[in-house]
Design a protein around this motif. Structure first.
Motif, PDB file in Angstrom:
ATOM      1  N   PRO A  39      -4.346   4.717   8.798  1.00 38.50           N
ATOM      2  CA  PRO A  39      -3.286   4.492   7.798  1.00 38.50           C
ATOM      3  C   PRO A  39      -3.509   3.217   6.986  1.00 38.50           C
ATOM      4  O   PRO A  39      -3.087   3.133   5.826  1.00 38.50           O
ATOM      5  N   ARG A  40      -4.175   2.246   7.564  1.00 41.15           N
ATOM      6  CA  ARG A  40      -4.449   1.011   6.826  1.00 41.15           C
ATOM      7  C   ARG A  40      -5.340   1.269   5.604  1.00 41.15           C
ATOM      8  O   ARG A  40      -5.276   0.530   4.616  1.00 41.15           O
ATOM      9  N   VAL A  41      -6.189   2.303   5.687  1.00 42.12           N
ATOM     10  CA  VAL A  41      -7.058   2.628   4.560  1.00 42.12           C
ATOM     11  C   VAL A  41      -6.220   3.013   3.345  1.00 42.12           C
ATOM     12  O   VAL A  41      -6.486   2.564   2.223  1.00 42.12           O
ATOM     13  N   PHE A  42      -5.198   3.835   3.556  1.00 43.99           N
ATOM     14  CA  PHE A  42      -4.359   4.267   2.434  1.00 43.99           C
ATOM     15  C   PHE A  42      -3.584   3.087   1.848  1.00 43.99           C
ATOM     16  O   PHE A  42      -3.406   2.995   0.630  1.00 43.99           O
ATOM     17  N   ASP A  43      -3.138   2.182   2.721  1.00 48.22           N
ATOM     18  CA  ASP A  43      -2.468   0.976   2.227  1.00 48.22           C
ATOM     19  C   ASP A  43      -3.419   0.143   1.362  1.00 48.22           C
ATOM     20  O   ASP A  43      -3.038  -0.363   0.291  1.00 48.22           O
ATOM     21  N   ALA A  44      -4.662   0.016   1.823  1.00 50.42           N
ATOM     22  CA  ALA A  44      -5.643  -0.783   1.076  1.00 50.42           C
ATOM     23  C   ALA A  44      -5.986  -0.132  -0.262  1.00 50.42           C
ATOM     24  O   ALA A  44      -6.137  -0.824  -1.282  1.00 50.42           O
ATOM     25  N   LEU A  45      -6.080   1.190  -0.279  1.00 54.49           N
ATOM     26  CA  LEU A  45      -6.387   1.885  -1.530  1.00 54.49           C
ATOM     27  C   LEU A  45      -5.236   1.768  -2.525  1.00 54.49           C
ATOM     28  O   LEU A  45      -5.456   1.563  -3.725  1.00 54.49           O
ATOM     29  N   ARG A  46      -4.013   1.897  -2.027  1.00 53.63           N
ATOM     30  CA  ARG A  46      -2.855   1.739  -2.920  1.00 53.63           C
ATOM     31  C   ARG A  46      -2.824   0.340  -3.514  1.00 53.63           C
ATOM     32  O   ARG A  46      -2.541   0.155  -4.712  1.00 53.63           O
ATOM     33  N   SER A  53      -7.744  -5.071  -9.939  1.00 58.15           N
ATOM     34  CA  SER A  53      -9.146  -5.074  -9.504  1.00 58.15           C
ATOM     35  C   SER A  53      -9.998  -4.005 -10.166  1.00 58.15           C
ATOM     36  O   SER A  53     -11.217  -4.169 -10.274  1.00 58.15           O
ATOM     37  N   LEU A  54      -9.420  -2.887 -10.612  1.00 55.43           N
ATOM     38  CA  LEU A  54     -10.248  -1.799 -11.129  1.00 55.43           C
ATOM     39  C   LEU A  54     -10.945  -2.161 -12.443  1.00 55.43           C
ATOM     40  O   LEU A  54     -11.993  -1.598 -12.759  1.00 55.43           O
ATOM     41  N   ARG A  55     -10.392  -3.087 -13.200  1.00 55.65           N
ATOM     42  CA  ARG A  55     -11.042  -3.441 -14.464  1.00 55.65           C
ATOM     43  C   ARG A  55     -12.155  -4.463 -14.260  1.00 55.65           C
ATOM     44  O   ARG A  55     -12.907  -4.771 -15.195  1.00 55.65           O
ATOM     45  N   ASP A 243     -18.208   0.377  -4.854  1.00 53.57           N
ATOM     46  CA  ASP A 243     -17.122   0.085  -5.783  1.00 53.57           C
ATOM     47  C   ASP A 243     -15.930  -0.560  -5.070  1.00 53.57           C
ATOM     48  O   ASP A 243     -15.908  -0.706  -3.839  1.00 53.57           O
ATOM     49  N   VAL A 244     -14.944  -0.932  -5.862  1.00 57.21           N
ATOM     50  CA  VAL A 244     -13.764  -1.633  -5.339  1.00 57.21           C
ATOM     51  C   VAL A 244     -13.051  -0.803  -4.278  1.00 57.21           C
ATOM     52  O   VAL A 244     -12.630  -1.325  -3.226  1.00 57.21           O
TER      53      VAL A 244
END
Length: 357
Positions: A39-46, A53-55, A243-244
């Motif tokens: 579940p921490r992965v989804f938190d980090a992706l959100r 960060s995406l730019r 990537d990010v």
């Protein structure tokens, strides 16, 4: 076409496992995790998607991940090289160590990408058959190999090598690198060779997040090697090869070791049940240390079994090699590699197999 390098035109190319666009398919052919990521992965992706960060370009060396992985693995963060999946790492290593006309060696039957990497590089490839008990014969290994790949656990068999054999092989090919490909090491006992990198001059260990961390869709892997060697390999990799989002997901995943151990325990338990049930159905099942099992039969061909399962919307991997281990009958060596799924998926697989065999 004539402008394409002759060695590229001549090669067959690596063929990945089938990826069918059908939500009803039970997919047991490419060794993905049957469970979701932490579940921490989804938190980090959100967090990454809603931040600034995406730019921006990602960290070129993945320092946040390297620090987290260094703590978990008890290694120097500077000894970690990040990659877009472990296949990217294998490509970086090939580009760094293997000259055109050089030599790559690996045991066989094994991961077929190693041969493709040699062909792309314009290098020679030497396959050394496993012994009948899935060991590797050090004396059969060419001393002059520019790069040696040893998958441990091996695919398609799920077998592991004796550490003494690996040590002897490392000494035989030294000073050239020995790469222990540990894509499936998290499902094995003992847990792998990462702790030995600091003591073995020519040892490189590669890992992936596609299996035990359930991030096959993210594409992230890494290598552990001497820091001075990693500094050279950084010159070869693409500037921003991760990537990010992949860096955020991988960092969150490796930090959640409680979830990792929970999923690992479930997969190993299901693997043991698969082994018992498939053997009861007449399959010869090689004891596996990975998240799949390798199945063969002496009484009937295997490809029709694969095809009937596919008609029933269950994908397993039919694999056919030119030769098998030493002592196997001459000619092609084939089998069915079946990934460990959820218990419900394995129930369905076994139900269909009972009707087929």
């Amino acid at each position: 076409m004539e402008t394409v390098r002759p060695n590229i035109r001549a090669m067959a190319g690596y063929v990945p496992g089938e990826q069918l666009n059908d939500p009803d398919i039970i997919k047991l052919n490419t060794n993905e995790s049957p469970y979701p990521p932490s579940p921490r992965v989804f938190d980090a992706l959100r967090a990454a998607l809603t931040s600034n960060s995406l730019r921006k370009y990602p960290q070129p060396f993945g320092d946040t991940f390297r620090n987290a992985a260094g703590r978990v693995l008890n290694v120097d963060p500077d000894s970690i090289l990040i990659g877009n999946g472990s296949d990217d790492i294998l490509t970086i290593l090939t580009r760094a160590f293997v000259p055109e006309g050089g030599l790559i060696a690996s045991p066989a039957p094994s991961y077929i990408l190693y041969k493709s990497l040699a062909e792309i590089q314009g290098a020679r490839f030497h396959a050394i058959p496993f012994t009948h008990d899935w060991r590797t014969d050090r004396d059969s290994w060419p001393r002059g190999a520019s790069l040696s790949f040893v998958p441990n656990p091996n695919s398609p068999t799920g077998t592991v090598l004796d550490p003494i054999d690996v040590l002897r092989l490392s000494k035989r090919v030294s000073p050239n690198p020995l790469v222990v490909d540990e894509a499936y090491a998290d499902f094995a006992e003992p847990p792998g060779y990462v702790p030995l990198v600091a003591d073995w001059d020519n040892l490189i260990v590669t890992r992936t997040f596609s299996k035990s961390y359930a991030l096959a869709g993210i594409r992230f892997g890494f290598a552990v090697a001497r820091p001075e060697l990693v500094r050279e390999l950084l010159k070869v990799k693409d500037s921003y090869n991760c990537d990010v989002l992949s860096l955020a997901a991988a960092t969150a995943a490796i930090e959640d070791q409680d979830y990792f151990r929970e999923v690992r325990t479930k997969i190993i338990a299901t693997r043991a049940r698969m082994t018992r049930e498939l053997a009861a159905l007449g399959f010869e099942v090689t004891p596996s240390h990975a998240n799949f099992v390798w199945c063969r039969r002496a009484d009937k061909p295997l490809k029709p079994i694969y095809e009937e399962l596919k008609r029933q919307k269950i994908l397993v991997r039919y694999m056919n090699y030119p030769v098998g281990p030493i002592g196997s009958p001459p000619g092609a060596y084939d089998g069915l590699r079946m990934s460990v799924g959820t218990d419900a998926e394995i129930d369905r697989l076994l139900e269909e197999l009972r009707g087929i065999v």
